[in-house]
Design a protein around this motif. Structure first.
Motif, PDB file in Angstrom:
ATOM      1  N   VAL A  82       0.848  -1.196   0.000  1.00 45.71           N
ATOM      2  CA  VAL A  82       0.000   0.000   0.000  1.00 45.71           C
ATOM      3  C   VAL A  82       0.878   1.240   0.000  1.00 45.71           C
ATOM      4  O   VAL A  82       2.019   1.224   0.456  1.00 45.71           O
ATOM      5  N   SER A  83       0.330   2.340  -0.540  1.00 53.31           N
ATOM      6  CA  SER A  83       1.039   3.617  -0.562  1.00 53.31           C
ATOM      7  C   SER A  83       0.025   4.750  -0.412  1.00 53.31           C
ATOM      8  O   SER A  83      -1.016   4.749  -1.063  1.00 53.31           O
ATOM      9  N   THR A  84       0.348   5.715   0.451  1.00 55.84           N
ATOM     10  CA  THR A  84      -0.522   6.875   0.658  1.00 55.84           C
ATOM     11  C   THR A  84       0.098   8.137   0.063  1.00 55.84           C
ATOM     12  O   THR A  84      -0.371   9.242   0.349  1.00 55.84           O
ATOM     13  N   LEU A  85       1.140   7.968  -0.748  1.00 60.36           N
ATOM     14  CA  LEU A  85       1.853   9.126  -1.284  1.00 60.36           C
ATOM     15  C   LEU A  85       0.937  10.022  -2.103  1.00 60.36           C
ATOM     16  O   LEU A  85       0.961  11.252  -1.952  1.00 60.36           O
ATOM     17  N   GLN A  86       0.123   9.446  -2.957  1.00 60.38           N
ATOM     18  CA  GLN A  86      -0.742  10.251  -3.826  1.00 60.38           C
ATOM     19  C   GLN A  86      -1.735  11.063  -2.998  1.00 60.38           C
ATOM     20  O   GLN A  86      -1.961  12.251  -3.280  1.00 60.38           O
ATOM     21  N   GLN A  89       0.178  13.942  -1.239  1.00 63.97           N
ATOM     22  CA  GLN A  89       0.535  14.995  -2.184  1.00 63.97           C
ATOM     23  C   GLN A  89      -0.693  15.823  -2.561  1.00 63.97           C
ATOM     24  O   GLN A  89      -0.596  17.045  -2.719  1.00 63.97           O
ATOM     25  N   GLY A  90      -1.843  15.176  -2.693  1.00 62.83           N
ATOM     26  CA  GLY A  90      -3.073  15.907  -3.000  1.00 62.83           C
ATOM     27  C   GLY A  90      -3.446  16.870  -1.890  1.00 62.83           C
ATOM     28  O   GLY A  90      -3.867  18.012  -2.155  1.00 62.83           O
ATOM     29  N   GLN A  91      -3.291  16.460  -0.647  1.00 61.19           N
ATOM     30  CA  GLN A  91      -3.608  17.339   0.476  1.00 61.19           C
ATOM     31  C   GLN A  91      -2.663  18.536   0.520  1.00 61.19           C
ATOM     32  O   GLN A  91      -3.094  19.674   0.754  1.00 61.19           O
ATOM     33  N   VAL A  92      -1.383  18.274   0.301  1.00 62.10           N
ATOM     34  CA  VAL A  92      -0.403  19.369   0.292  1.00 62.10           C
ATOM     35  C   VAL A  92      -0.687  20.343  -0.850  1.00 62.10           C
ATOM     36  O   VAL A  92      -0.621  21.576  -0.677  1.00 62.10           O
ATOM     37  N   ASP A  93      -1.029  19.818  -2.013  1.00 65.17           N
ATOM     38  CA  ASP A  93      -1.331  20.684  -3.159  1.00 65.17           C
ATOM     39  C   ASP A  93      -2.560  21.553  -2.902  1.00 65.17           C
ATOM     40  O   ASP A  93      -2.590  22.730  -3.300  1.00 65.17           O
ATOM     41  N   THR A 159     -10.449  19.973   6.623  1.00 63.36           N
ATOM     42  CA  THR A 159     -10.880  18.985   5.632  1.00 63.36           C
ATOM     43  C   THR A 159      -9.837  17.890   5.458  1.00 63.36           C
ATOM     44  O   THR A 159     -10.175  16.707   5.281  1.00 63.36           O
ATOM     45  N   ASN A 160      -8.561  18.253   5.518  1.00 58.93           N
ATOM     46  CA  ASN A 160      -7.492  17.267   5.349  1.00 58.93           C
ATOM     47  C   ASN A 160      -7.404  16.276   6.504  1.00 58.93           C
ATOM     48  O   ASN A 160      -6.803  15.207   6.361  1.00 58.93           O
ATOM     49  N   ILE A 161      -7.975  16.635   7.647  1.00 60.50           N
ATOM     50  CA  ILE A 161      -7.881  15.754   8.812  1.00 60.50           C
ATOM     51  C   ILE A 161      -8.519  14.397   8.518  1.00 60.50           C
ATOM     52  O   ILE A 161      -8.015  13.352   8.933  1.00 60.50           O
ATOM     53  N   GLY A 162      -9.647  14.405   7.801  1.00 61.83           N
ATOM     54  CA  GLY A 162     -10.317  13.147   7.480  1.00 61.83           C
ATOM     55  C   GLY A 162      -9.433  12.232   6.651  1.00 61.83           C
ATOM     56  O   GLY A 162      -9.302  11.038   6.930  1.00 61.83           O
ATOM     57  N   GLY A 163      -8.804  12.794   5.613  1.00 57.49           N
ATOM     58  CA  GLY A 163      -7.912  12.000   4.783  1.00 57.49           C
ATOM     59  C   GLY A 163      -6.685  11.530   5.545  1.00 57.49           C
ATOM     60  O   GLY A 163      -6.211  10.404   5.348  1.00 57.49           O
ATOM     61  N   SER A 196       4.640  14.792   8.462  1.00 50.98           N
ATOM     62  CA  SER A 196       5.173  15.962   7.760  1.00 50.98           C
ATOM     63  C   SER A 196       4.053  16.755   7.090  1.00 50.98           C
ATOM     64  O   SER A 196       4.069  17.997   7.097  1.00 50.98           O
ATOM     65  N   GLN A 197       3.086  16.035   6.518  1.00 53.03           N
ATOM     66  CA  GLN A 197       1.956  16.713   5.886  1.00 53.03           C
ATOM     67  C   GLN A 197       1.146  17.484   6.927  1.00 53.03           C
ATOM     68  O   GLN A 197       0.700  18.617   6.674  1.00 53.03           O
ATOM     69  N   GLN A 198       0.964  16.904   8.111  1.00 48.31           N
ATOM     70  CA  GLN A 198       0.238  17.595   9.172  1.00 48.31           C
ATOM     71  C   GLN A 198       0.990  18.847   9.616  1.00 48.31           C
ATOM     72  O   GLN A 198       0.378  19.886   9.867  1.00 48.31           O
TER      73      GLN A 198
END
Length: 238
Positions: A82-86, A89-93, A159-163, A196-198
């Motif tokens: 599994v990978s959550t990179l995509q 990256q969507g949340q950061v964008d 909104t990003n918290i859910g993801g 890091s995203q958080q």
């Protein structure tokens, strides 16, 4: 089971050869039915066969150990499925897009300098009456726009918290079911990426809020300076 039988046979063979080698009298040769039988040569052949069997057993054990080692290496080199990179990256964008949509005064040193020179200091506070009114309204619009931008960024972070929660759940499950060192390491690295995203979301929210507060403080300081200029003109007119 085969190994046990081989060891029993080996022990029997070694016992026979030991008896022969220990001095038990064995005829040098005997003729049976016209066939010459040499017991000493026979004992030597048995000893050679026993040693050969022992070498074969050692080679089998070595091959089994090598197969086990290769199986363990294969598990350790298996990648995480599994990978959550995509998603990250969507949340950061999305957060970056909200910051780039900043109204009036952008997150740019040159743009900030231009805006302050035009509306917050110098000639902007001592020009004609109409210009002073226009600049005061522009400064108010800057502050209102900045607070609106800050609220948008904060809403995006929420909104990003859910993801983020979903990504953490996926990675923790993958880490707990990891079959090798590589999978465990990759799961840990992706969890660090989520953190890091958080942190980037938190930095963006603080930057947007700080921008709004600073612009409002600058508006207050400009209004104070403008008020002194108006009072000076009033006194001079009287």
């Amino acid at each position: 089971m085969k190994c046990v039988k081989n060891r029993v046979l080996l022990a029997a063979l070694l016992t026979g050869t030991t008896l022969i080698a220990s001095g038990v009298t064995v005829p040098a040769a005997a003729q049976i039915g016209g066939i010459v039988h040499d017991p000493r040569n026979y004992a030597q052949n048995i000893l050679t066969a026993a040693r050969t069997l022992e070498q074969i057993n050692n080679q089998i054990s070595m091959l089994q150990n090598q197969a086990t080692s290769l199986a363990n290496e294969a598990r350790n080199l298996t990648g995480l499925p599994v990978s959550t990179l995509q998603e990250l990256q969507g949340q950061v964008d999305r957060t970056r897009q909200l910051l780039s949509d900043a109204q009036r005064v952008a997150y740019d040193v040159g743009d900030i300098q231009t805006a302050f020179n035009a509306r917050y200091k110098g000639a902007a506070l001592s020009g004609p009456q109409a210009a002073m009114v226009a600049n005061a309204e522009a400064r108010w619009n800057d502050s209102v726009g900045a607070f609106q931008d800050a609220m948008k960024v904060q809403a995006g972070v929420v909104t990003n918290i859910g993801g983020t929660r979903q990504s953490i759940g996926t990675l923790v499950s993958a880490s707990q079911s990891a079959t090798g060192a590589l999978q465990a390491a990759q799961a840990g690295n992706q969890i660090l990426a989520v953190q890091s995203q958080q942190l980037s979301d938190l930095t963006a929210a603080l930057a947007a809020q700080g921008r709004a507060q600073m612009l409002d403080a600058a508006r207050s300081a400009a209004a104070e300076a403008e008020g002194r200029e108006r009072f000076r003109r009033f006194r001079k007119g009287n």
